[in-house]
Design an enzyme around this catalytic site. Structure first.
Site, PDB file in Angstrom:
ATOM      1  N   ASP A  69       0.855  -1.187   0.000  1.00 26.58           N
ATOM      2  CA  ASP A  69       0.000   0.000   0.000  1.00 26.58           C
ATOM      3  C   ASP A  69       0.893   1.238   0.000  1.00 26.58           C
ATOM      4  OD1 ASP A  69      -2.671   1.300   0.340  1.00 26.58           O
ATOM      5  OD2 ASP A  69      -1.720   2.020   2.173  1.00 26.58           O
ATOM      6  N   THR A 102      -3.112   5.264  -4.177  1.00 25.64           N
ATOM      7  CA  THR A 102      -2.024   5.978  -3.500  1.00 25.64           C
ATOM      8  C   THR A 102      -0.663   5.672  -4.124  1.00 25.64           C
ATOM      9  OG1 THR A 102      -1.968   4.170  -1.879  1.00 25.64           O
ATOM     10  CG2 THR A 102      -3.232   6.123  -1.302  1.00 25.64           C
ATOM     11  N   THR A 103      -0.494   4.473  -4.648  1.00 30.34           N
ATOM     12  CA  THR A 103       0.766   4.136  -5.313  1.00 30.34           C
ATOM     13  C   THR A 103       0.840   4.790  -6.687  1.00 30.34           C
ATOM     14  OG1 THR A 103       0.781   2.002  -4.178  1.00 30.34           O
ATOM     15  CG2 THR A 103       2.233   2.236  -6.072  1.00 30.34           C
ATOM     16  N   ASP A 400      -9.091   0.164   1.374  1.00 24.60           N
ATOM     17  CA  ASP A 400      -9.083   0.568  -0.037  1.00 24.60           C
ATOM     18  C   ASP A 400     -10.360   0.119  -0.745  1.00 24.60           C
ATOM     19  OD1 ASP A 400      -6.672   1.657   0.423  1.00 24.60           O
ATOM     20  OD2 ASP A 400      -5.497   0.268  -0.792  1.00 24.60           O
TER      21      ASP A 400
END
Length: 544
Positions: A69, A102-103, A400
């Protein structure tokens, strides 16, 4: 250089490094900032996609976290460079606003900075690069709007929501149970969602982890789960039609706030003191009973005598409940948090259909379940796993998935996954670049190349050739005029025609709001970094 002596008489040298430091300005500062930010982005590049790798993070205390994550990795990294910290804040913003991607947002920002560095080497001014990126971002966002597909998210037993959650979980450690966890996430969100307002109150969804058991034992409980047990072993384990008394005051005699001293010289004085203390406990338990409560939840501890009195009166109790859990219980049951026993009244009690103690596993781990809450539809996702690391990672993955489902409820338009949206956006930006007659043309075209960095990383992490794969997907999209063609990461690839598949037909898609926010947020942060041409230390500010 100076020589000093410590408290034991040992000499040591003091170096005046501040005078030797060179302050970077202008183009050198831009390159240093871009290099620091790209280093952070490159760290996350290998974690993208369903075949992405995990990172093991060791804290200074020796705690080990295994995750892919992006927000968690950056949050636990010890980043010192000021510009690199902007990418950490970028990931946090994406996590707070959207929850997913987020990545990808950090990799996209790193690719844009890489392209910007090449343009700066060619002599373009940073402001012209930033303006070109802003124009290209508007074109790409508009393209996403055009190719977005509106879906009935409630058709076929919420199939669209489940598939979107499965896509979000596909790159996680829990991918082996992604269908089950996706269904749990969808049920949890729909339980607390206000479909008329298209809003979801995440405060009513609690994710509670308990090590032990298997990942497939993860379930949804229509109520609140508290990781506590009944304070006395002989108290009732099940309470029907519960009326909760929620306290933030301890079951203990009051203590003076000033220094005090009590001299006890005779046995009669000791007996009087003991009787006075017992009377305090009796009064406390009486006030609980008089208000009509049949269950006590307290933020603080109980004295053993108070615990024994509660057991004798048939009042089950729970102690040492955290403040956050206490607030959630109060919201869900419609009760009021009471700070003093004198303020207890029937109208401040919370109500629940059933409160029961549940044991897990062979070690008899115990948790408290509050079901059928009167005031709201609060739910708890109970996550099980073989050890603490698996449970913590599963909690992050479910977060997520919850955010992905929430995004689709807010805006039910979807875009294809597997890099299809980025390839379509890059093609639109390249076409728009030909219409720009100023020097910003180079920046717009560089933005298109940066967009392709995401599908390239996706292909590379899947064991495919990044350049040829992205080129094949892009060519197929333009030839068939189908923007939903993406990279085949999971299937068998035997020839070039197998590299691109229709992601919508494969039910691999994401919420439009997530992709739009990813583009806009990354562009804003890159513009901010490009406008930094000097870093002034606090000591220099003081001197000025």
């Amino acid at each position: 250089m100076n020589v000093a002596v410590d408290e034991f008489g040992n000499p040591f040298i003091i170096l005046k490094e501040q005078e030797q430091k060179k302050r970077l300005k202008g183009l050198e500062a831009h390159k240093a900032n871009i290099l620091a930010a790209r280093t952070v982005a490159d760290t996350l590049r290998t974690s993208l996609g369903p075949k992405g790798m995990d990172k093991i993070i060791v804290s200074p205390d020796g705690d080990v976290v295994i995750t892919n994550d992006g927000a968690t990795i950056l949050e636990r990294m010890q980043v010192e460079h000021q510009t690199a910290k902007l990418l950490v804040e970028l990931s946090k913003s994406q996590d707070a606003e959207v929850g997913d991607g987020t990545t990808g947002v950090v990799i996209l920002a790193g690719a844009m900075l890489d392209q910007a560095s090449r343009l700066l080497d060619k002599g373009l001014h940073p402001l012209r690069v930033a303006d070109g990126f802003e124009h290209a971002c508007q074109v790409a966002t508009q393209r996403l709007e055009d190719i977005a597909i509106k879906r009935d998210i409630h058709a076929n037993d919420n199939e669209a929501l489940v598939r979107a959650a499965v896509t979000a979980l596909g790159s996680k450690v829990v991918s082996s149970r992604q269908k089950q966890l996706a269904e749990v996430a969808v049920k949890a969100v729909l339980s607390v969602a206000d479909l008329e307002r298209r809003d979801v109150n995440f405060d009513l969804i609690k994710v509670e982890g308990k090590a032990g058991g298997k990942l497939e034992d993860t379930c949804l409980i229509n109520g609140i789960v508290v990781d506590k047990d009944i304070s006395h072993s002989q108290m009732p384990k099940v309470t029907r039609d519960a009326k909760l008394c929620i306290l933030t005051c301890p079951f203990e005699p009051p203590k003076p706030k000033t220094k005090h001293k009590l001299d006890i010289k005779t046995a009669e004085d000791y007996k009087k003191l003991q009787a006075a203390e017992q009377q305090y406990f009796v009064d406390m338990v009486d006030s609980v009973q008089k208000c009509g409560a049949n269950f006590v939840i307290c933020q603080w501890g109980f004295d053993d005598e108070a615990n024994h009195l509660l057991m004798q009166r048939g009042l089950p109790a729970v102690r040492w409940v955290g403040g956050v859990e206490l607030e959630l219980i109060a919201i869900a049951t419609g009760g009021r948090i009471v700070p003093r026993f004198s303020e207890l009244s029937p109208d401040k009690l919370g109500r629940a259909g059933c409160i029961r103690e549940v044991s897990f596993g062979t070690e008899k781990d115990v948790m408290l379940v509050i079901e059928d809450c009167a005031n709201s539809k609060a739910v708890t996702i109970l996550v099980r796993g073989g050890n603490v690391m698996v449970v913590k990672e599963a909690e992050r993955c479910i977060h997520d998935a919850l955010c992905c489902v929430r995004n689709l409820i807010r805006d039910d338009r979807i875009v294809a996954g597997g890099g299809a949206a980025e390839v379509a956006g890059a093609a639109a930006v390249e076409e728009a670049a030909d219409q720009v007659r100023s020097v910003e043309h180079y920046a717009v075209r560089a933005f298109a190349d940066a967009l392709l960095a995401l599908p390239e990383a996706l292909a590379e992490n899947s064991g495919l050739s990044p350049i040829s794969t992205v080129a094949a997907v892009k060519a197929r999209q333009l030839k068939s005029n189908n923007p939903n063609l993406g990279i085949n990461c999971m299937g068998v690839v035997k020839c070039e025609d197998d590299l691109a598949v229709d992601m919508v037909d494969e039910s691999i898609y994401e919420a439009l709001v997530s992709k739009k926010h990813q583009l806009q947020l990354a562009t804003q942060v890159v513009k901010m970094i490009l406008k930094i041409d000097d870093v002034i230390a606090p000591s220099e500010l003081h001197q000025q």
